[in-house]
Design an enzyme around this catalytic site. Structure first.
Site, PDB file in Angstrom:
ATOM      1  N   CYS A 117     165.446 -19.097   4.856  1.00 28.67           N
ATOM      2  CA  CYS A 117     164.074 -19.273   4.323  1.00 28.67           C
ATOM      3  C   CYS A 117     163.988 -20.390   3.294  1.00 28.67           C
ATOM      4  CB  CYS A 117     163.592 -17.969   3.717  1.00 28.67           C
ATOM      5  SG  CYS A 117     163.698 -16.619   4.869  1.00 28.67           S
ATOM      6  N   HIS A 261     158.124 -19.019  -1.439  1.00 23.55           N
ATOM      7  CA  HIS A 261     158.458 -18.403  -0.154  1.00 23.55           C
ATOM      8  C   HIS A 261     157.723 -17.066  -0.058  1.00 23.55           C
ATOM      9  CE1 HIS A 261     160.279 -16.945   3.344  1.00 23.55           C
ATOM     10  NE2 HIS A 261     161.077 -16.081   2.748  1.00 23.55           N
ATOM     11  N   ASN A 291     156.350 -12.738   6.776  1.00 18.60           N
ATOM     12  CA  ASN A 291     157.399 -13.689   6.407  1.00 18.60           C
ATOM     13  C   ASN A 291     157.774 -14.523   7.637  1.00 18.60           C
ATOM     14  OD1 ASN A 291     159.779 -14.971   5.747  1.00 18.60           O
ATOM     15  ND2 ASN A 291     160.734 -13.170   4.805  1.00 18.60           N
TER      16      ASN A 291
HETATM   17  N1  ACO Z   1     157.112   2.408   6.562  1.00 18.43           N
HETATM   18  C1  ACO Z   1     157.184   3.584   5.915  1.00 18.43           C
HETATM   19  N2  ACO Z   1     158.229   3.924   5.156  1.00 18.43           N
HETATM   20  C2  ACO Z   1     159.233   3.017   5.045  1.00 18.43           C
HETATM   21  C3  ACO Z   1     159.213   1.775   5.694  1.00 18.43           C
HETATM   22  C4  ACO Z   1     158.085   1.482   6.484  1.00 18.43           C
HETATM   23  N3  ACO Z   1     157.948   0.324   7.151  1.00 18.43           N
HETATM   24  N4  ACO Z   1     160.342   1.104   5.389  1.00 18.43           N
HETATM   25  C5  ACO Z   1     161.055   1.897   4.591  1.00 18.43           C
HETATM   26  N5  ACO Z   1     160.386   3.058   4.368  1.00 18.43           N
HETATM   27  C6  ACO Z   1     160.777   4.192   3.566  1.00 18.43           C
HETATM   28  C7  ACO Z   1     162.262   4.290   3.351  1.00 18.43           C
HETATM   29  O1  ACO Z   1     162.881   4.945   4.427  1.00 18.43           O
HETATM   30  C8  ACO Z   1     162.316   5.089   2.064  1.00 18.43           C
HETATM   31  O2  ACO Z   1     162.128   6.435   2.375  1.00 18.43           O
HETATM   32  P1  ACO Z   1     162.942   7.589   1.582  1.00 18.43           P
HETATM   33  O3  ACO Z   1     162.516   7.442   0.164  1.00 18.43           O
HETATM   34  O4  ACO Z   1     162.492   8.828   2.248  1.00 18.43           O
HETATM   35  O5  ACO Z   1     164.381   7.255   1.794  1.00 18.43           O
HETATM   36  C9  ACO Z   1     161.087   4.635   1.295  1.00 18.43           C
HETATM   37  O6  ACO Z   1     160.223   4.025   2.253  1.00 18.43           O
HETATM   38  C10 ACO Z   1     161.390   3.630   0.213  1.00 18.43           C
HETATM   39  O7  ACO Z   1     162.220   2.636   0.754  1.00 18.43           O
HETATM   40  P2  ACO Z   1     162.722   1.434  -0.093  1.00 18.43           P
HETATM   41  O8  ACO Z   1     163.743   0.670   0.656  1.00 18.43           O
HETATM   42  O9  ACO Z   1     163.080   1.930  -1.485  1.00 18.43           O
HETATM   43  O10 ACO Z   1     161.381   0.576  -0.232  1.00 18.43           O
HETATM   44  P3  ACO Z   1     161.139  -0.679  -1.131  1.00 18.43           P
HETATM   45  O11 ACO Z   1     160.040  -0.440  -2.068  1.00 18.43           O
HETATM   46  O12 ACO Z   1     162.435  -1.241  -1.680  1.00 18.43           O
HETATM   47  O13 ACO Z   1     160.607  -1.743  -0.054  1.00 18.43           O
HETATM   48  C11 ACO Z   1     161.291  -3.637   1.231  1.00 18.43           C
HETATM   49  C12 ACO Z   1     161.422  -2.131   1.028  1.00 18.43           C
HETATM   50  C13 ACO Z   1     159.843  -3.956   1.522  1.00 18.43           C
HETATM   51  C14 ACO Z   1     162.155  -4.053   2.403  1.00 18.43           C
HETATM   52  C15 ACO Z   1     161.740  -4.343  -0.086  1.00 18.43           C
HETATM   53  O14 ACO Z   1     162.999  -3.870  -0.477  1.00 18.43           O
HETATM   54  C16 ACO Z   1     161.799  -5.833   0.086  1.00 18.43           C
HETATM   55  O15 ACO Z   1     160.800  -6.502   0.270  1.00 18.43           O
HETATM   56  N6  ACO Z   1     163.011  -6.441  -0.022  1.00 18.43           N
HETATM   57  C17 ACO Z   1     163.168  -7.857   0.145  1.00 18.43           C
HETATM   58  C18 ACO Z   1     163.114  -8.174   1.586  1.00 18.43           C
HETATM   59  C19 ACO Z   1     163.040  -9.643   1.837  1.00 18.43           C
HETATM   60  O16 ACO Z   1     162.484 -10.379   1.064  1.00 18.43           O
HETATM   61  N7  ACO Z   1     163.627 -10.045   2.964  1.00 18.43           N
HETATM   62  C20 ACO Z   1     163.621 -11.341   3.454  1.00 18.43           C
HETATM   63  C21 ACO Z   1     164.062 -12.374   2.436  1.00 18.43           C
HETATM   64  S1  ACO Z   1     164.790 -13.794   3.039  1.00 18.43           S
HETATM   65  C22 ACO Z   1     164.084 -14.137   4.399  1.00 18.43           C
HETATM   66  O17 ACO Z   1     162.912 -14.350   4.296  1.00 18.43           O
HETATM   67  C23 ACO Z   1     164.824 -14.103   5.691  1.00 18.43           C
END
Ligand code: ACO
Length: 334
Positions: A117, A261, A291
């Site tokens: 990215c 980004h 993204n």
């Molecule tokens: N729908 C519903 N529930 C979900 C989903 C979904 N799509 N995804 C995860 N959950 C659940 C999980 O299972 C978890 O449930 P639990 O508490 O029962 O275990 C709960 O939601 C919380 O999950 P977390 O992982 O703590 O959620 P978080 O607030 O951290 O958000 C996310 C997750 C959106 C992936 C976040 O961590 C994030 O944005 N990280 C960065 C990702 C990123 O930027 N990636 C790409 C960067 S580089 C590039 O662009 C290639």
């Protein structure tokens, strides 16, 4: 005085392309245990576009043609095609060569870059170097078909990504313009690369080393430690944007427009707050595209250009991060 930072470049054309299939959060909720509310509140994403199994290079060509048209430039005037992707159709030939062939840019050298990215930020820096080494007109395209890599059974990652392409035509600025970059990597272990897509080769060496122990299972498609990436992303954007300002001798206030980004609205908001940037100076289009990796920034530039929001003399700060873990920022006076 640091003269180097005044060897700037100008954007003479922009173009972008989103494939026709628009996928809303509610469409994903039909196939996954997720909801519109969860996706919007955790990521800021409402829609994304899917390329439906078509090759990536076709999106790239469409964005490239539109950028050439907006620059009022013939493909034969382009002397370099730089292409950024993490999702090529071929390992070889490189995609820049496919674009070169389809648009008939017969005088262009071609190169693909892959910095996940961070590809657009890294590519801008590279394009500036190429323009000051003697090339005159660069077509820089970024196109990503992330649906090729996405695991649609992993709800934590598949809701984030979309497909799309953006392109710019770049030339040397005729007058002194600011251009400064800051590029870094926070290294990752090859055994645990945090955010990755491992190529699965069918092993066919007749002299295979039977004593070599393969690392732990890598997983079949895009794999991501979301929390780890989130933490890294906030720190990386903050460090890169403030370091590039420091290098340029500017403060956050001197920047007219920030194009970060677009991975997660919460990452952007946290970094923006830490940097003390007024939110109205930050361009955000994650709601509509999700993204799209290195294509986020040129798509943003095209949207801003079409809306008449790019004005000569503006200082734009691009800040990105991605697999690698790469990160960086560029300040560019347009
Ligand atoms: N729908 C519903 N529930 C979900 C989903 C979904 N799509 N995804 C995860 N959950 C659940 C999980 O299972 C978890 O449930 P639990 O508490 O029962 O275990 C709960 O939601 C919380 O999950 P977390 O992982 O703590 O959620 P978080 O607030 O951290 O958000 C996310 C997750 C959106 C992936 C976040 O961590 C994030 O944005 N990280 C960065 C990702 C990123 O930027 N990636 C790409 C960067 S580089 C590039 O662009 C290639």
């Amino acid at each position: 005085m640091n003269q180097e930072k005044f060897r700037g470049i100008k954007i003479t054309g922009t173009g972008s392309y989103s494939p026709p299939l628009k996928v809303a959060n509610s469409d994903l909720a039909d196939i996954l245990d997720t909801s519109d509310e969860w996706i919007i509140s955790r990521t800021g994403i409402k829609n994304r576009y899917y390329n439906e199994g078509r090759p990536n290079y076709l999106m790239a060509v469409k964005a490239a043609e539109l950028a050439l048209k907006s620059a009022e430039t013939n493909a034969s005037d382009i002397d370099y095609i730089l292409f950024s992707t993490s999702t090529p159709d071929f390992i070889y030939p490189i995609t820049a060569c496919l674009i070169q062939n389809v648009i008939h840019a017969e005088n262009a050298a071609c190169l693909d870059i892959s910095s996940a990215c961070t590809g657009f930020v890294a590519g801008l820096d590279m394009a500036r170097g190429l323009l000051y080494s003697g090339y005159n007109k660069i077509l820089f395209v970024a196109s990503e078909c992330l649906t090729q890599h996405t695991d649609f059974t992993d709800r934590a990652s598949c809701v984030l990504f979309g497909d799309g392409a953006g392109a710019v035509v770049l030339e040397r600025a005729e007058t002194e313009k600011i251009f400064t970059s800051y590029l870094r990597v926070k290294g990752v272990s090859p055994d645990k690369p945090v955010l990755y897509y491992k190529v699965e080769y069918e092993f066919n060496c007749p002299f295979e080393d039977k004593t070599y122990k393969k690392p732990a299972e890598y997983g079949k498609r895009l794999q991501m430690d979301g929390k780890e990436v989130y933490k890294f992303a906030v720190e990386a954007m903050t460090e890169a944007a403030s370091a590039v300002c420091g290098k340029t001798g500017l403060t956050a206030d001197d920047i007219d427009l920030y194009i970060p980004h677009q991975a997660n609205i919460r990452i952007i908001q946290t970094a923006v707050k830490a940097l003390g940037i007024p939110p109205e100076k930050v361009y955000i289009n994650i709601e509509e595209h999700g993204n799209i990796s290195s294509a986020c920034m040129p798509v943003a530039l095209d949207e801003l250009s079409k809306a008449g929001k790019l004005k000569a003399g503006m200082k734009i700060c691009f800040a990105g991060f991605g697999a690698g873990l790469t990160y960086g920022a560029v300040i560019m006076e347009i």
